[in-house]
Design a protein around this motif. Structure first.
Motif, mmCIF file in Angstrom:
data_model
loop_
_atom_site.group_PDB
_atom_site.id
_atom_site.type_symbol
_atom_site.label_atom_id
_atom_site.label_comp_id
_atom_site.label_asym_id
_atom_site.label_seq_id
_atom_site.Cartn_x
_atom_site.Cartn_y
_atom_site.Cartn_z
ATOM 1 N N TRP A 173 -0.729 7.643 -1.277
ATOM 2 C CA TRP A 173 -1.777 6.737 -0.811
ATOM 3 C C TRP A 173 -2.553 7.333 0.357
ATOM 4 O O TRP A 173 -3.730 7.041 0.553
ATOM 5 N N ILE A 232 0.839 -1.201 0.000
ATOM 6 C CA ILE A 232 0.000 0.000 0.000
ATOM 7 C C ILE A 232 0.872 1.248 0.000
ATOM 8 O O ILE A 232 0.627 2.201 -0.744
ATOM 9 N N GLU A 233 1.908 1.247 0.828
ATOM 10 C CA GLU A 233 2.755 2.425 0.968
ATOM 11 C C GLU A 233 3.576 2.720 -0.279
ATOM 12 O O GLU A 233 4.129 3.814 -0.423
ATOM 13 N N LEU A 236 -7.759 3.657 1.037
ATOM 14 C CA LEU A 236 -6.454 3.027 1.205
ATOM 15 C C LEU A 236 -5.929 3.213 2.619
ATOM 16 O O LEU A 236 -5.304 2.316 3.190
ATOM 17 N N ILE A 257 2.303 3.003 -3.147
ATOM 18 C CA ILE A 257 1.456 3.796 -4.036
ATOM 19 C C ILE A 257 1.656 5.275 -3.694
ATOM 20 O O ILE A 257 1.388 5.692 -2.562
ATOM 21 N N HIS A 269 -5.019 0.216 5.074
ATOM 22 C CA HIS A 269 -3.716 0.242 5.739
ATOM 23 C C HIS A 269 -3.886 0.078 7.249
ATOM 24 O O HIS A 269 -3.147 -0.665 7.906
#
Length: 396
Positions: free
Chosen positions: A91, A85-86, A97, A88, A101
């Motif tokens: 984010w 996720i991080e 997101l 992106i 997370h």
């Protein structure tokens, strides 16, 4: 900036911050915690350890041994998803997101911070696992909402452009990892429950019976929502011949098989109901389910006569970003319009495959192939470093 969806092991983590420990589902503002960032980085550098079905039926049928594995393995898988996720850019600007997370980070802490005394105590550890699973229920919906926001930010209307394809790969990796975690947690909860089966694996899974139950459920939904029911025939074959008594049995997770077959039948029934204007027309569009096997594989074919997949749709059906049923029949929806790609992911999880063949003007043949030998039934667990060498992901 690393490519979208890929984080190199050992690279510095550029976080806006990390959530402090909290009850699952509770939202707070980001507060930087260097110790937690370092802990996530440490686990993300480790390789996940796929589990064979043989282990599920053996040592992982015992709660204490499985609890120990969860507390060493789950932080690795959650850490990789956190860092995915991080990777992106920006984010933190996408609320969904951030929420996903948060869910991953809370679960990471829940497992990583368990002491030996805690995970050995079923009365303590079981509620932890239940809470992690409960908090995860919104993850799929949040990810789909986030993916649509990313597409809008990109300004693309296509489902098959390069950006959308890479976004689908990101979702595939994330959701496959999530599926594995949920299966292992489900195994623990089943082992600590009252069921006579020690876990979610049935060593004598009856593929014919699962398909029959899936057909009955889908037909019942058709009856309730539409007052009409397509004809569904379910037959079983093995190398020894035809018949229910010869239906293939094998070690498998019945819940996964039910999920896949139900989704395929739902699609066939829905399309048949949309096309048939009368009961007689519907009668002429039977759906056939054939369950067959040899010593190494179970193969299930589902055939309908709903005229096939329009050529302009093509491979869009495998995209998480495409819903093939914007006017889906009420009562037949089982999820978020991503049933086919999720079903293929479920098939892949233990080394199987799902393929569709469209016969224009006639119908669709769906082929589900699953390993039958326990040694071949091993989790397919994505690994960031390995996937980075196979997937050329884009920077947003």
């Amino acid at each position: 900036m690393p490519p979208f969806g890929v984080v190199r092991r050992g690279c510095a983590m550029r976080w806006a911050g990390l959530l402090p420990r909290m009850r699952f589902g509770q939202r707070r503002n980001f507060v930087f915690r260097e110790d937690l960032a370092a802990k996530v980085a440490e686990y993300a550098a480790m390789k996940p350890n796929p589990v064979s079905l043989h282990s599920w039926l053996g040592e992982f049928a015992e709660p204490v041994q499985l609890a120990e594995f969860l507390c060493t393995e789950m932080p690795i898988r959650y850490a990789e998803r956190i860092r995915n996720i991080e990777s992106i850019p920006a984010w933190q600007d996408i609320k969904e997101l951030v929420d996903v997370h948060t869910i991953q980070l809370n679960a990471f802490q829940a497992f990583a911070e368990q002491s030996r005394t805690q995970w050995q105590d079923v009365q303590h550890f079981k509620p932890v696992v239940e809470e992690v699973q409960a908090a995860d229920r919104m993850t799929k919906l949040l990810l789909m909402q986030a993916a649509q926001k990313l597409r809008r930010q990109r300004g693309t209307d296509s489902f098959m452009d390069e950006f959308s394809l890479e976004l689908n790969k990101f979702l595939d990796v994330f959701l496959l990892s999530r599926l594995g975690c949920n299966m292992l947690m489900g195994q623990y909860l089943a082992c600590t429950g009252a069921s006579p089966l020690k876990g979610i694996v049935n060593p004598q899974c009856d593929a014919f019976e699962v398909c029959r139950k899936a057909a009955d459920e889908v037909k019942r939904r058709c009856e309730i929502s539409q007052g009409r029911v397509p004809i569904v025939h379910v037959e079983a074959f093995t190398m020894a011949g035809q018949g229910v008594t010869k239906a293939p049995r094998f070690s498998y997770i019945p819940g996964i098989l039910m999920h896949i077959v139900r989704e395929l039948l739902k699609n066939s029934c829905q399309r048949s109901l949309e096309l048939a204007e009368s009961a007689s027309e519907l009668h002429e569009m039977p759906i056939h389910v054939v369950v067959c096997a040899d010593k190494r594989h179970v193969v299930i074919r589902i055939t309908d006569r709903a005229r096939g997949i329009p050529r302009q749709i093509g491979s869009k059906i495998w995209s998480y970003l495409y819903s093939g049923s914007p006017t889906a029949i009420s009562g037949l929806s089982f999820g978020y319009g991503i049933g086919l790609p999720l079903s293929r992911l479920h098939a892949r999880y233990l080394g199987g495959s799902l393929d569709l063949v469209s016969l224009p003007g006639y119908g669709v043949d769906a082929y589900l192939s699953l390993p039958r030998v326990e040694a071949d039934l091993v989790e397919q667990v994505p690994d960031i470093e390995q996937d980075a060498t196979q997937i050329n992901l884009l920077t947003l």
